[in-house]
Design a protein around this motif. Structure first.
Motif, short mmCIF file in Angstrom:
data_model
loop_
_atom_site.label_atom_id
_atom_site.label_comp_id
_atom_site.label_asym_id
_atom_site.label_seq_id
_atom_site.Cartn_x
_atom_site.Cartn_y
_atom_site.Cartn_z
N LEU A 180 67.85 41.49 86.59
CA LEU A 180 66.75 40.94 86.08
C LEU A 180 66.79 39.81 85.00
O LEU A 180 68.06 39.76 84.45
N LEU A 181 65.97 39.07 84.74
CA LEU A 181 65.80 38.06 83.83
C LEU A 181 65.92 38.38 82.30
O LEU A 181 66.35 37.71 81.66
N THR A 182 65.33 39.65 82.47
CA THR A 182 65.49 40.23 80.86
C THR A 182 66.90 40.80 80.45
O THR A 182 66.91 41.08 79.28
N ALA A 183 67.82 40.62 81.51
CA ALA A 183 69.40 40.88 81.21
C ALA A 183 69.99 39.64 80.65
O ALA A 183 71.20 39.69 80.63
N MET A 184 69.18 38.39 80.62
CA MET A 184 69.90 37.12 80.37
C MET A 184 70.47 37.24 79.18
O MET A 184 69.63 37.61 78.04
N ASP A 185 71.71 36.72 78.87
CA ASP A 185 72.43 36.85 77.59
C ASP A 185 73.47 35.52 77.27
O ASP A 185 74.10 35.52 78.28
N GLU A 186 73.08 35.13 76.41
CA GLU A 186 74.10 33.78 75.98
C GLU A 186 75.76 34.30 75.92
O GLU A 186 76.48 33.73 76.33
N GLN A 187 75.75 35.48 75.44
CA GLN A 187 77.13 36.01 75.57
C GLN A 187 77.69 36.48 76.81
O GLN A 187 78.81 37.16 76.93
N ASP A 188 76.87 36.69 77.70
CA ASP A 188 77.32 37.02 79.02
C ASP A 188 78.60 36.22 79.71
O ASP A 188 78.40 35.07 79.74
N PRO A 189 79.47 36.93 80.03
CA PRO A 189 80.79 36.10 80.52
C PRO A 189 80.49 35.42 82.00
O PRO A 189 81.10 34.44 82.26
N ASN A 190 79.26 35.90 82.62
CA ASN A 190 79.15 35.38 83.92
C ASN A 190 77.67 35.04 83.91
O ASN A 190 76.85 35.41 84.41
N PRO A 191 77.37 34.03 82.96
CA PRO A 191 75.89 33.69 82.88
C PRO A 191 75.42 32.99 83.74
O PRO A 191 75.96 32.54 84.93
N GLN A 192 73.99 33.07 84.21
CA GLN A 192 73.44 32.46 85.25
C GLN A 192 72.15 31.77 84.82
O GLN A 192 70.91 32.27 84.87
N PRO A 193 72.42 30.79 84.17
CA PRO A 193 71.42 29.87 83.55
C PRO A 193 70.36 29.23 84.58
O PRO A 193 70.88 29.21 85.80
N ILE A 194 69.28 28.78 84.20
CA ILE A 194 68.29 28.50 85.16
C ILE A 194 67.68 27.20 84.52
O ILE A 194 67.13 27.02 83.36
#
Length: 297
Positions: free
Chosen positions: A179-193
């Motif tokens: 979900l978009l609510t799981a987006m995090d800058e610290q995520d090692p596998n980010p999925q920016p939009i």
């Protein structure tokens, strides 16, 4: 004469003779039409009526008791049939309401996809939500479309309201959506939009094009954070934010949300916008998987 005395000496025969005489006398009184009854007839009728009244009332009470028992049994059976009918009606009513709600939801989805088809060459597949994981560290949901249906990792998933997330893993029959609510800058596998604003997708003589990146979700404010916005970007409060299609991962035109606030970023070189998500992120029953031409169904 001697024989008459012998006859009278036999008590049984004598009593029978007296009874016969009395019977003949009574018959004599009852022969022919009369306006009044003789006293023997009155006595007999009153005696018979009294005896009948003694036996009739208890008999009628007993008959009435059994009649009441039978009526109670019929009422009980009727109540049982009514209970079953009411239970069946309740089940059918609940089933109807559920089907009606599903029909209305699918009708909205069909209207959505028809509208989208007029804008972009995408294929939309409705998926049923099987489960939702509300863990703050792993906000995902599972849908009933999988690899056999053509679903691939990184496909976009949306609702009628707006974009929900991205497919993160796929099995034969199901898929997991991050979900978009799981987006995090610290995520090692980010999925920016990569995103833009409706009406500001391209530069004009009056203003530049709006551009930014959705990188994270703010748990405290409940908003998505749009970053790397140039200082001279025409973005403003109330703009509707959509995916720009830059990068090829997220197709163009996915509705993200609405700008709530625009502020200068911490380093002062760019600006940051808080975006109210268009999707409600709750009570999902169906979502829509977007199939792009690059990833055919």
């Amino acid at each position: 004469m001697l024989q008459l005395f012998k006859l009278l000496g036999n008590k049984r025969l004598f009593i029978a003779l007296i009874g016969l005489v009395a019977f003949i006398a009574i018959m004599g009184f009852t022969l022919g039409p009369r306006a009044s009854l003789s006293w023997p007839e009155k006595f007999m009728r009153d005696t018979v009526g009294f005896v009948q009244s003694i036996f009739y009332k208890p008999a009628s009470y007993i008959a009435g008791f059994f009649e009441d028992v039978r009526n109670m049994r019929e009422i009980y059976d009727e109540n049982e049939r009514l209970r079953k009918a009411v239970a069946q009606y309740s089940r059918e009513s609940a089933s109807y309401n559920m089907m009606k709600a599903n029909y209305d939801e699918l009708q909205n989805i069909m209207n959505f996809t028809e509208h989208q088809k007029q804008r972009y060459e995408y294929v939309y597949r409705v998926a049923q939500v099987i489960s939702v994981n509300s863990d703050p560290n792993n906000r995902t949901l599972v849908i009933d479309l999988g690899e056999r249906d053509g679903v691939r990792v990184n496909m976009s998933v949306t609702s009628v309201e707006g974009m929900v997330g991205v497919v993160s893993s796929v099995s034969n029959f199901t898929s997991t959506v991050k979900l978009l609510t799981a987006m995090d800058e610290q995520d090692p596998n980010p999925q920016p939009i990569a995103v833009t604003a409706v009406g500001k997708e391209t530069a004009t003589a009056d203003h530049k094009a709006t551009f930014g990146i959705i990188e994270s979700y703010n748990e405290k404010t409940g908003m998505l954070e749009m970053m790397r916005i140039p200082e001279d970007d025409p973005i403003e409060e109330g703009d509707q934010i959509i995916s720009s299609g830059i990068g090829g991962l997220i197709p163009q035109g996915m509705i993200i949300g609405t700008v709530d606030e625009v502020r200068t970023s911490d380093y002062g070189q760019t600006r940051t916008a808080s975006i109210v998500p268009a999707a409600s992120f709750q009570d999902w029953k169906h979502v829509i998987v977007v199939f792009t031409p690059e990833e055919p169904e």
